[in-house]
Design a protein around this motif. Structure first.
Motif, mmCIF file in Angstrom:
data_model
loop_
_atom_site.group_PDB
_atom_site.id
_atom_site.type_symbol
_atom_site.label_atom_id
_atom_site.label_comp_id
_atom_site.label_asym_id
_atom_site.label_seq_id
_atom_site.Cartn_x
_atom_site.Cartn_y
_atom_site.Cartn_z
ATOM 1 N N LEU A 1 2.730 -4.868 3.591
ATOM 2 C CA LEU A 1 1.879 -3.720 3.282
ATOM 3 C C LEU A 1 2.688 -2.442 3.089
ATOM 4 O O LEU A 1 2.263 -1.532 2.382
ATOM 5 C CB LEU A 1 0.852 -3.504 4.400
ATOM 6 C CG LEU A 1 -0.267 -4.542 4.507
ATOM 7 C CD1 LEU A 1 -1.058 -4.344 5.795
ATOM 8 C CD2 LEU A 1 -1.186 -4.473 3.311
ATOM 9 N N GLU B 1 -7.413 -0.200 7.595
ATOM 10 C CA GLU B 1 -6.599 -1.273 7.011
ATOM 11 C C GLU B 1 -6.463 -2.438 7.987
ATOM 12 O O GLU B 1 -6.490 -3.603 7.583
ATOM 13 C CB GLU B 1 -5.217 -0.744 6.633
ATOM 14 C CG GLU B 1 -4.332 -1.778 5.950
ATOM 15 C CD GLU B 1 -4.921 -2.287 4.644
ATOM 16 O OE1 GLU B 1 -4.856 -3.509 4.411
ATOM 17 O OE2 GLU B 1 -5.455 -1.470 3.863
ATOM 18 N N ARG C 1 0.861 -1.181 0.000
ATOM 19 C CA ARG C 1 0.000 0.000 0.000
ATOM 20 C C ARG C 1 0.900 1.234 0.000
ATOM 21 O O ARG C 1 1.631 1.445 0.966
ATOM 22 C CB ARG C 1 -0.890 0.048 1.242
ATOM 23 C CG ARG C 1 -1.770 -1.165 1.461
ATOM 24 C CD ARG C 1 -2.992 -1.131 0.563
ATOM 25 N NE ARG C 1 -3.980 -2.093 0.981
ATOM 26 C CZ ARG C 1 -3.999 -3.368 0.662
ATOM 27 N NH1 ARG C 1 -3.042 -3.840 -0.103
ATOM 28 N NH2 ARG C 1 -4.949 -4.175 1.074
#
Length: 198
Positions: free
Chosen positions: A108, A61, A6
């Motif tokens: 991530l 998240e 991300r």
């Protein structure tokens, strides 16, 4: 290779992959070694929330990661509550989930290429023993990314079934999940072949 990275500008995104991996591993070990008490369950959950807030990814998240491992939660809690007191079952399940979602922060907030480079540098000292650091680093990177990728594929199958109005059930889920998992494995094999890994 499918990645869960991300994009972000938080300090965890900017941290070098190697030290970040060691730091997150240390946090996961600490959470995993907590005793099986209500307090430990609260601490494990609080640490996970703090890590996601500090990383800049936020609790949204974190929620998505918890939902992605919901079947692990069900199975872990279900088996433990049969044999252990409720406190121990809740604490153990919370610690397992906290460890998984904290470990997920590595993929991530780190590009796969950066992970490969960090692992390869770290394993370079074993080259004198005949170990191929590039190959081992690739295997480690694939292993780290596989569980969250499969969780995301499972969520995609469920969403597709809901969108079509299909009946939700274990058998109705397993076959399409196996198909997309095998497709992912095939794509991964092609990617590894392209990198010269036989």
């Amino acid at each position: 290779m499918l990645t869960l990275y991300r994009p972000g500008i938080g300090w965890l995104h900017r941290a070098p992959a190697g030290p970040k991996a060691f730091a997150l591993l240390a946090v996961v070990l600490v959470v995993s070694l907590l005793p099986s008490t209500w307090l430990s369950a609260a601490i494990g959950a609080a640490v996970a929330v703090a890590c996601y807030l500090a990383s800049g990814l936020g609790v949204g998240e974190l929620g998505r990661q918890v939902v992605a491992v919901r079947w692990i939660i069900v199975v872990t809690f279900g088996f433990q509550v049969i044999f252990l007191p409720l406190e121990s079952a809740v604490a153990n399940t919370t610690r397992v989930v906290a460890a998984i979602v904290i470990a997920a922060l590595l993929v991530l907030t780190t590009r796969v290429g950066d992970l490969l480079d960090a692992f390869e540098r770290g394993l370079g000292i074993f080259r004198r023993f005949g170990l191929d650091p590039a190959r081992v680093a690739l295997v480690l990177a694939v292993a780290i990314t596989t569980v969250p990728v499969l969780a995301r594929l499972a969520a995609g199958v469920r969403e597709a079934q809901r969108a079509r109005g299909a009946r939700l059930g274990v058998r109705a889920f397993v076959i399409p999940f196996l198909v997309v998992s095998l497709k992912h494995a095939d794509d991964l094999g092609d990617a590894l072949t392209a990198r010269g890994v036989g």
